[in-house]
Design a protein around this motif. Structure first.
Motif, PDB file in Angstrom:
ATOM      1  N   PHE A  41     -10.043 -11.395   1.671  1.00 59.15           N
ATOM      2  CA  PHE A  41      -8.677 -11.157   1.216  1.00 59.15           C
ATOM      3  C   PHE A  41      -8.690 -10.107   0.102  1.00 59.15           C
ATOM      4  N   TYR A  42      -7.603  -9.337   0.051  1.00 62.49           N
ATOM      5  CA  TYR A  42      -7.429  -8.285  -0.945  1.00 62.49           C
ATOM      6  C   TYR A  42      -6.180  -8.588  -1.758  1.00 62.49           C
ATOM      7  N   ARG A  43      -6.353  -8.588  -3.061  1.00 60.17           N
ATOM      8  CA  ARG A  43      -5.227  -8.857  -3.952  1.00 60.17           C
ATOM      9  C   ARG A  43      -4.798  -7.570  -4.647  1.00 60.17           C
ATOM     10  N   LYS A  44      -3.482  -7.321  -4.570  1.00 60.15           N
ATOM     11  CA  LYS A  44      -2.917  -6.177  -5.254  1.00 60.15           C
ATOM     12  C   LYS A  44      -1.718  -6.665  -6.057  1.00 60.15           C
ATOM     13  N   GLY A  45      -1.902  -6.753  -7.337  1.00 57.38           N
ATOM     14  CA  GLY A  45      -0.849  -7.307  -8.186  1.00 57.38           C
ATOM     15  C   GLY A  45      -0.677  -8.797  -7.886  1.00 57.38           C
ATOM     16  N   MET A  46       0.522  -9.200  -7.506  1.00 53.68           N
ATOM     17  CA  MET A  46       0.798 -10.591  -7.162  1.00 53.68           C
ATOM     18  C   MET A  46       0.774 -10.823  -5.658  1.00 53.68           C
ATOM     19  N   SER A  47       0.423  -9.789  -4.901  1.00 51.70           N
ATOM     20  CA  SER A  47       0.419  -9.889  -3.442  1.00 51.70           C
ATOM     21  C   SER A  47      -1.000 -10.016  -2.909  1.00 51.70           C
ATOM     22  N   TYR A  48      -1.102 -10.704  -1.755  1.00 46.76           N
ATOM     23  CA  TYR A  48      -2.395 -10.879  -1.090  1.00 46.76           C
ATOM     24  C   TYR A  48      -2.288 -10.348   0.331  1.00 46.76           C
ATOM     25  N   TYR A  49      -3.451  -9.795   0.792  1.00 53.29           N
ATOM     26  CA  TYR A  49      -3.550  -9.291   2.156  1.00 53.29           C
ATOM     27  C   TYR A  49      -4.850  -9.786   2.768  1.00 53.29           C
ATOM     28  N   GLN A  50      -4.816 -10.047   4.084  1.00 60.62           N
ATOM     29  CA  GLN A  50      -6.035 -10.426   4.803  1.00 60.62           C
ATOM     30  C   GLN A  50      -6.615  -9.181   5.465  1.00 60.62           C
TER      31      GLN A  50
END
Length: 558
Positions: free
Chosen positions: A26-35
């Protein structure tokens, strides 16, 4: 260079923003997460947005989110720390497993209960049919499951359809399920999001109870007429002769009862279980009613609420399945011209109290299934071991009925408040029970009598009678043994003999007082009998040998 680093460099994603959870990255950018979803050869990847949820989210919200996102990231509390994820490919199988487990529990519950239980869906098709239902209605589960319930039963006999269509619930409702079959029914609608999607009904067969109740009534009626005849043959001048005891508190109670019996007003008798409330009620009846007047008792706590109305008011022929073809008179009608005794009135079902109040006020009622008003005239005596005023406060007893019954209230003292009467009652029961079992008893020892006098008797006279019966049954060679008492005895305060009158030892004060009470009773009975010891012994219900023994022990000359 490692593949992860190549990918990171190509997409310009900082390495410190990646985290790995159970083989998924998973990748976190700010308060958002992406798989990170890799291509087949892991030469490229896509970033799929994830929904962020908190730990402890409901299943309903998770299902709703998974309709839009394939993966949910779970954060710890109010922080931004990732503690796990929920992926749709793992969640659906788990949800299916939980659903199957719930089905297994419900299926096992339905297979375990003995009662008949039926469940139908919105289309009136049967989706559950227990073994109890199979036995009650003689329809196999395999045959009815999935079929419309109206294919097996006529619509007018299906209470479950009223529940499904109207959303009404019933509890302990008497219902004729089939010809010659009566059941007690409970039913409830099944609701989902305020919409009725089905109905559940449970049924208990009471056909045999109604039949047995009818037979029992017929036996009671025959017994009632026999008792009337016996009463005529054995009528006594003193209606209180059956009430044993001569204590001051008992004599005061009898005096109050006699004054109340001189009127036609209703009497409420208070007293613990086993004090003999019905004996006092019968004494009142014999004082103020004619010799042939009926005394009709109804135990309000012993009749099922479903049968209470037909028991007290009777029913017309054909009122329900299993009813007597000729109909049946109720207790109220049988009490015409006499006394209606409402025993354990505090146990009367709440729904019957308003009908009973009307009966007492109007002296009129309708039989079950009848249209003709029946008028009666009787006197009422009620009895209870409960605090009716407290029941009124709790909403378990109608206030208007309480005041209707509580015109004159008299409390019967418990046995522990009149220990003087224990001696007389003990000898009376010894005599009666020894004749019953043809087991001669020579007498009762001082230590056994002391143990009886020291006991608190929570069951009152009924308990004393049962204890004496036990002692007689286990007696050997006419001797009663202390160890056969069914309660603990403090033998440190149970002397083998009563002390002499001159004893000044404080530890023996109770024994001295009890000895004095026994002496007064015997002297009083001797005086009544004009010094005739045989008659005195008969009045005390003891043998002449026992009387001589007691005279010697107590130092009574004559």
């Amino acid at each position: 260079m490692l593949v992860d680093n190549l990918i990171v460099e190509e997409k310009k994603i900082p390495l410190h923003a990646l985290s790995k959870q159970n083989e998924k990255i998973f990748y976190r950018k700010g308060m958002s997460y992406y798989q990170l979803v890799f291509s087949k050869h892991q030469t490229n990847f896509d970033l799929l947005p994830c929904k962020v949820i908190k730990n402890g989210s409901t299943v309903e919200s998770i299902v709703q989110y998974l309709q839009e996102y394939s993966c949910l990231v779970v954060l710890k509390g109010n922080s931004n720390e990732m503690i796990g994820y929920i992926h749709v490919t793992a969640f659906i199988p788990q949800l299916l497993t939980n659903f199957r487990e719930l089905q297994a529990y419900i299926s096992t519950i339905l297979d375990t209960v003995d009662e008949s239980c039926t469940v139908i869906n919105q289309s009136k098709r049967v989706i559950a049919w227990t073994k109890g239902a199979e036995q009650l209605f003689s329809v196999n589960k395999e045959k009815i499951i999935g079929q419309s319930i109206t294919d097996f039963f006529s619509r007018e006999r299906l209470e479950i359809l009223n529940t499904l269509e109207k959303g009404t619930s019933v509890y302990h409702h008497q219902h004729q399920a089939r010809e010659n079959q009566v059941v007690l029914i409970n039913s409830n609608p099944v609701r989902l999001n305020d919409t009725i999607i089905g109905a559940v009904v449970s049924e208990t067969d009471i056909t045999s109870q109604i039949r047995l109740n009818k037979e029992l009534y017929q036996a009671r009626e025959r017994l009632f007429h026999l008792e009337k005849e016996v009463t005529k043959l054995t009528a006594k001048e003193d209606p209180f002769q059956a009430i044993r005891g001569n204590s001051p508190v008992l004599n005061r109670t009898i005096h109050k009862i006699k004054k109340a019996a001189a009127t036609d007003t209703g009497i409420l008798i208070y007293g613990e279980s086993g004090v003999g409330k019905e004996l006092f009620a019968k004494a009142v009846h014999h004082i103020r009613e004619a010799e042939e007047a009926p005394f009709v008792a109804i135990n309000c706590g012993a009749i099922p609420s479903s049968l209470f109305e037909s028991e007290i008011f009777g029913y017309e022929k054909g009122a329900f399945s299993g009813a007597d073809l000729k109909g049946k008179k109720g207790k109220a009608e049988l009490a015409q011209g006499g006394t209606l005794f409402l025993d354990e009135v505090g146990e009367m079902p709440l729904e019957m109290q308003v009908k009973t109040l009307r009966l007492l006020q109007e002296k009129a009622f309708y039989r079950v299934g009848g249209t003709k008003e029946i008028h009666v005239d009787f006197r009422v005596i009620a009895a209870t071991n409960k605090d009716l005023k407290a029941l009124v406060t709790e909403g378990k007893f109608r206030e208007d009925l309480y005041y209707r019954l509580n015109i004159i209230s008299i409390e019967i003292p418990p046995l522990r408040q009149r220990p003087e009467d224990i001696i007389e009652l003990t000898h009376y029961f010894l005599h009666e029970i020894s004749i019953k079992y043809q087991q001669p008893i020579h007498g009762i020892s001082q230590e056994v009598m002391q143990a009886l006098l020291q006991h608190s008797w929570p069951g009152n006279i009924r308990e004393l009678q049962n204890v004496i019966e036990r002692l007689v049954v286990f007696a050997e060679d006419g001797e009663i043994h202390l160890e056969e008492l069914p309660f603990d005895v403090d033998q440190s305060h149970t002397p083998s003999n009563f002390p002499p009158e001159s004893a000044a030892n404080d530890n023996l004060a109770l024994s001295t007082r009890l000895e004095e009470v026994e002496r007064k009773i015997i002297l009083q009975e001797l005086k009544k009998a004009g010094g005739n010891k045989l008659l005195c012994a008969k009045n005390l219900h003891i043998t002449r040998a026992t009387l001589y023994n007691r005279l010697k022990k107590l130092g009574i000359q004559g």
